[in-house]
Design an enzyme around this catalytic site. Structure first.
Site, PDB file in Angstrom:
ATOM      1  N   GLY A   1     -21.588  45.863 -64.507  1.00 31.13           N
ATOM      2  CA  GLY A   1     -21.425  47.158 -63.836  1.00 31.13           C
ATOM      3  C   GLY A   1     -22.765  47.839 -63.625  1.00 31.13           C
ATOM      4  O   GLY A   1     -22.904  49.042 -63.843  1.00 31.13           O
TER       5      GLY A   1
ATOM      6  N   SER B   1     -24.290  48.249 -60.800  1.00 28.49           N
ATOM      7  CA  SER B   1     -24.497  48.716 -59.422  1.00 28.49           C
ATOM      8  C   SER B   1     -24.475  50.228 -59.291  1.00 28.49           C
ATOM      9  O   SER B   1     -24.994  50.773 -58.317  1.00 28.49           O
ATOM     10  CB  SER B   1     -23.410  48.124 -58.508  1.00 28.49           C
ATOM     11  OG  SER B   1     -22.119  48.427 -59.007  1.00 28.49           O
ATOM     12  N   ARG B   2     -23.857  50.912 -60.243  1.00 28.95           N
ATOM     13  CA  ARG B   2     -23.719  52.374 -60.113  1.00 28.95           C
ATOM     14  C   ARG B   2     -23.841  53.026 -61.495  1.00 28.95           C
ATOM     15  O   ARG B   2     -23.784  52.351 -62.529  1.00 28.95           O
ATOM     16  CB  ARG B   2     -22.342  52.732 -59.529  1.00 28.95           C
ATOM     17  CG  ARG B   2     -22.169  52.273 -58.112  1.00 28.95           C
ATOM     18  CD  ARG B   2     -20.874  52.798 -57.489  1.00 28.95           C
ATOM     19  NE  ARG B   2     -19.680  52.131 -57.982  1.00 28.95           N
ATOM     20  CZ  ARG B   2     -18.731  52.722 -58.710  1.00 28.95           C
ATOM     21  NH1 ARG B   2     -18.821  54.003 -59.024  1.00 28.95           N
ATOM     22  NH2 ARG B   2     -17.675  52.048 -59.112  1.00 28.95           N
TER      23      ARG B   2
ATOM     24  N   ASP C   1     -15.922  39.775 -61.166  1.00 29.58           N
ATOM     25  CA  ASP C   1     -15.023  40.689 -61.890  1.00 29.58           C
ATOM     26  C   ASP C   1     -15.080  40.278 -63.365  1.00 29.58           C
ATOM     27  O   ASP C   1     -14.672  39.163 -63.716  1.00 29.58           O
ATOM     28  CB  ASP C   1     -13.602  40.525 -61.333  1.00 29.58           C
ATOM     29  CG  ASP C   1     -12.608  41.466 -61.992  1.00 29.58           C
ATOM     30  OD1 ASP C   1     -12.896  41.990 -63.104  1.00 29.58           O
ATOM     31  OD2 ASP C   1     -11.530  41.670 -61.412  1.00 29.58           O
ATOM     32  N   VAL C   2     -15.572  41.167 -64.203  1.00 22.37           N
ATOM     33  CA  VAL C   2     -15.731  40.791 -65.618  1.00 22.37           C
ATOM     34  C   VAL C   2     -14.401  40.443 -66.274  1.00 22.37           C
ATOM     35  O   VAL C   2     -14.366  39.740 -67.292  1.00 22.37           O
ATOM     36  CB  VAL C   2     -16.471  41.882 -66.449  1.00 22.37           C
ATOM     37  CG1 VAL C   2     -17.909  42.029 -65.998  1.00 22.37           C
ATOM     38  CG2 VAL C   2     -15.721  43.204 -66.442  1.00 22.37           C
TER      39      VAL C   2
ATOM     40  N   ASN D   1     -21.425  47.011 -70.008  1.00 25.69           N
ATOM     41  CA  ASN D   1     -21.309  48.391 -69.529  1.00 25.69           C
ATOM     42  C   ASN D   1     -20.118  48.597 -68.596  1.00 25.69           C
ATOM     43  O   ASN D   1     -19.569  49.696 -68.543  1.00 25.69           O
ATOM     44  CB  ASN D   1     -22.612  48.767 -68.807  1.00 25.69           C
ATOM     45  CG  ASN D   1     -22.455  50.021 -67.967  1.00 25.69           C
ATOM     46  OD1 ASN D   1     -22.490  51.135 -68.493  1.00 25.69           O
ATOM     47  ND2 ASN D   1     -22.255  49.856 -66.659  1.00 25.69           N
TER      48      ASN D   1
ATOM     49  N   TYR E   1      -7.710  54.024 -72.096  1.00 26.81           N
ATOM     50  CA  TYR E   1      -9.186  54.001 -72.125  1.00 26.81           C
ATOM     51  C   TYR E   1      -9.719  54.221 -73.550  1.00 26.81           C
ATOM     52  O   TYR E   1     -10.603  53.504 -74.018  1.00 26.81           O
ATOM     53  CB  TYR E   1      -9.691  55.096 -71.179  1.00 26.81           C
ATOM     54  CG  TYR E   1     -11.195  55.241 -71.092  1.00 26.81           C
ATOM     55  CD1 TYR E   1     -11.952  54.363 -70.319  1.00 26.81           C
ATOM     56  CD2 TYR E   1     -11.858  56.278 -71.741  1.00 26.81           C
ATOM     57  CE1 TYR E   1     -13.334  54.507 -70.223  1.00 26.81           C
ATOM     58  CE2 TYR E   1     -13.232  56.435 -71.641  1.00 26.81           C
ATOM     59  CZ  TYR E   1     -13.965  55.548 -70.879  1.00 26.81           C
ATOM     60  OH  TYR E   1     -15.333  55.693 -70.778  1.00 26.81           O
TER      61      TYR E   1
ATOM     62  N   LYS F   1     -12.134  51.829 -75.934  1.00 29.48           N
ATOM     63  CA  LYS F   1     -13.461  52.257 -76.396  1.00 29.48           C
ATOM     64  C   LYS F   1     -13.543  52.261 -77.928  1.00 29.48           C
ATOM     65  O   LYS F   1     -14.609  51.996 -78.482  1.00 29.48           O
ATOM     66  CB  LYS F   1     -13.806  53.627 -75.790  1.00 29.48           C
ATOM     67  CG  LYS F   1     -13.997  53.582 -74.271  1.00 29.48           C
ATOM     68  CD  LYS F   1     -15.130  52.640 -73.886  1.00 29.48           C
ATOM     69  CE  LYS F   1     -15.264  52.407 -72.406  1.00 29.48           C
ATOM     70  NZ  LYS F   1     -16.382  51.507 -72.046  1.00 29.48           N
TER      71      LYS F   1
HETATM   72  P1  NAP Z   1     -18.997  54.253 -62.805  1.00 32.22           P
HETATM   73  O1  NAP Z   1     -19.972  55.202 -62.234  1.00 32.22           O
HETATM   74  O2  NAP Z   1     -17.577  54.312 -62.390  1.00 32.22           O
HETATM   75  O3  NAP Z   1     -19.549  52.750 -62.566  1.00 32.22           O
HETATM   76  C1  NAP Z   1     -18.803  51.697 -63.078  1.00 32.22           C
HETATM   77  C2  NAP Z   1     -19.556  50.405 -62.874  1.00 32.22           C
HETATM   78  O4  NAP Z   1     -18.766  49.347 -63.422  1.00 32.22           O
HETATM   79  C3  NAP Z   1     -19.786  50.080 -61.426  1.00 32.22           C
HETATM   80  O5  NAP Z   1     -21.044  49.442 -61.278  1.00 32.22           O
HETATM   81  C4  NAP Z   1     -18.649  49.106 -61.111  1.00 32.22           C
HETATM   82  O6  NAP Z   1     -18.990  48.194 -60.083  1.00 32.22           O
HETATM   83  C5  NAP Z   1     -18.531  48.369 -62.414  1.00 32.22           C
HETATM   84  N1  NAP Z   1     -17.232  47.745 -62.602  1.00 32.22           N
HETATM   85  C6  NAP Z   1     -16.019  48.337 -62.709  1.00 32.22           C
HETATM   86  N2  NAP Z   1     -15.065  47.413 -62.878  1.00 32.22           N
HETATM   87  C7  NAP Z   1     -15.696  46.209 -62.892  1.00 32.22           C
HETATM   88  C8  NAP Z   1     -15.261  44.879 -63.045  1.00 32.22           C
HETATM   89  N3  NAP Z   1     -13.953  44.572 -63.199  1.00 32.22           N
HETATM   90  N4  NAP Z   1     -16.179  43.877 -63.007  1.00 32.22           N
HETATM   91  C9  NAP Z   1     -17.488  44.161 -62.832  1.00 32.22           C
HETATM   92  N5  NAP Z   1     -17.971  45.405 -62.687  1.00 32.22           N
HETATM   93  C10 NAP Z   1     -17.071  46.421 -62.715  1.00 32.22           C
HETATM   94  O7  NAP Z   1     -18.966  54.336 -64.397  1.00 32.22           O
HETATM   95  P2  NAP Z   1     -20.020  54.988 -65.427  1.00 32.22           P
HETATM   96  O8  NAP Z   1     -19.659  56.388 -65.603  1.00 32.22           O
HETATM   97  O9  NAP Z   1     -21.390  54.596 -65.043  1.00 32.22           O
HETATM   98  O10 NAP Z   1     -19.578  54.221 -66.756  1.00 32.22           O
HETATM   99  C11 NAP Z   1     -20.237  53.051 -67.220  1.00 32.22           C
HETATM  100  C12 NAP Z   1     -19.751  52.764 -68.631  1.00 32.22           C
HETATM  101  O11 NAP Z   1     -20.009  53.892 -69.466  1.00 32.22           O
HETATM  102  C13 NAP Z   1     -18.247  52.514 -68.724  1.00 32.22           C
HETATM  103  O12 NAP Z   1     -17.988  51.511 -69.689  1.00 32.22           O
HETATM  104  C14 NAP Z   1     -17.703  53.835 -69.204  1.00 32.22           C
HETATM  105  O13 NAP Z   1     -16.506  53.686 -69.897  1.00 32.22           O
HETATM  106  C15 NAP Z   1     -18.822  54.311 -70.095  1.00 32.22           C
HETATM  107  N6  NAP Z   1     -18.867  55.759 -70.293  1.00 32.22           N
HETATM  108  C16 NAP Z   1     -18.934  56.621 -69.228  1.00 32.22           C
HETATM  109  C17 NAP Z   1     -18.963  57.995 -69.482  1.00 32.22           C
HETATM  110  C18 NAP Z   1     -19.021  59.007 -68.366  1.00 32.22           C
HETATM  111  O14 NAP Z   1     -18.794  60.198 -68.639  1.00 32.22           O
HETATM  112  N7  NAP Z   1     -19.352  58.657 -67.150  1.00 32.22           N
HETATM  113  C19 NAP Z   1     -18.929  58.454 -70.780  1.00 32.22           C
HETATM  114  C20 NAP Z   1     -18.869  57.562 -71.844  1.00 32.22           C
HETATM  115  C21 NAP Z   1     -18.845  56.203 -71.575  1.00 32.22           C
HETATM  116  P3  NAP Z   1     -18.156  48.142 -58.696  1.00 32.22           P
HETATM  117  O15 NAP Z   1     -18.306  49.460 -58.040  1.00 32.22           O
HETATM  118  O16 NAP Z   1     -18.761  47.015 -57.956  1.00 32.22           O
HETATM  119  O17 NAP Z   1     -16.716  47.891 -59.112  1.00 32.22           O
END
Ligand code: NAP
Length: 246
Positions: free
Chosen positions: A11, A13-14, A62-63, A89, A154, A158
């Site tokens: 993940g 990419s974003r 897809d992971v 991630n 979720y 986690k």
């Molecule tokens: P995000 O902006 O939604 O980005 C998610 C990333 O994961 C994207 O690059 C997406 O790629 C990729 N992804 C999703 N499903 C996938 C799959 N099946 N296979 C491969 N790649 C996949 O999320 P984020 O906020 O950066 O979160 C990243 C991590 O941090 C997650 O594990 C999340 O639970 C954790 N986290 C986030 C927060 C928060 O507040 N944002 C807080 C605590 C923890 P595609 O677009 O190509 O699908």
């Protein structure tokens, strides 16, 4: 961090993954940027790392799909050789009050957030074991510590990472490789954008530092965990949450 290592950021990419990829790439490491569907964004990350003088490739997969992860790991091996640092991630949310949550909502979050961690770690365990200072870094969440309304699926994934991380820490220890969890609080990414404004205001009230995290707040901690400087730390949960209690 020790330059010249091979890192896979799932993940990447974003959001948080992108910041981690750019941080580790900026340190002179070879970075594989995994994505599922955001191809253009993944290539932007690769370009940013290359523009900064680093080496990177975008790897689709897809992971949640073990066969796709196997193919992805072969591509990384062909490009850069064995992986030293795996950052699990990639993660998704499918939020609903438990009484409205379907089995499909539950299963998809399990398949990506825990199944994806199994698949990537399983395919790269041997690399991390044999690496000098091999690193497994799992991105959990404060939600795994506190629970969160509407996130039974979720939160379960986690929290599950805590047991997984501690166990892998034991199994990797004899090889001088480590496994740790980084548990961010609420981070300004697309994922947070899915949360309604009134809920976000309530969350902000619970954060002593009074702001959501920026992705760089998390990436800097991951850089440390991935580095040689963290060699004597394993099986730990690093909370990066602005001071929220849990
Ligand atoms: P995000 O902006 O939604 O980005 C998610 C990333 O994961 C994207 O690059 C997406 O790629 C990729 N992804 C999703 N499903 C996938 C799959 N099946 N296979 C491969 N790649 C996949 O999320 P984020 O906020 O950066 O979160 C990243 C991590 O941090 C997650 O594990 C999340 O639970 C954790 N986290 C986030 C927060 C928060 O507040 N944002 C807080 C605590 C923890 P595609 O677009 O190509 O699908």
């Amino acid at each position: 961090m020790d330059a010249g290592r091979t890192c896979l950021i799932t993940g990447g990419s974003r959001g948080i993954g992108r910041a981690i990829a750019e941080e580790l790439g900026g340190e002179g490491n070879d970075v594989a940027v995994n994505y599922r569907s955001s191809e253009a964004e993944a290539h932007e990350v690769v370009d940013a790392i290359e523009d900064a003088g680093g080496r990177a490739i975008a790897v689709q997969g897809d992971v949640a799909d073990h066969a796709e992860v196997e193919v992805m790991c072969e591509r990384i091996h062909d490009a850069f050789g064995p992986v030293d640092v795996l950052v699990n991630n990639a993660g998704i949310t499918v939020d609903k009050k438990f009484e409205h949550m379907t089995r499909e909502d539950w299963d998809r979050v399990m398949q990506v957030n825990l199944g994806g961690v199994f698949n990537c770690t399983h395919c790269l365990f041997d690399d991390i074991k044999k690496a000098e200072n091999g690193r497994l870094v799992n991105i959990s969440s404060v939600v795994g510590q506190q629970g969160n309304y509407g996130q039974a699926n979720y939160a379960t994934t986690k929290s599950g990472l805590f047991g997984f991380t501690r166990t892998l820490a034991l199994e990797l220890a004899r090889h001088d490789s480590t496994a740790n969890c980084v548990a961010p609080g609420f981070v300004a990414t697309d994922m947070l954008e899915t949360v309604p404004e009134r809920v976000k205001e309530k969350i902000l009230d619970r954060i002593p530092l009074g702001r959501f995290a920026e992705v760089e707040d998390v990436a800097g901690i991951v850089r440390f965990v991935a580095s040689e400087d963290s060699s004597y730390m394993t099986g730990q949960i690093l909370a990066v949450n602005g001071g929220m209690e849990w």
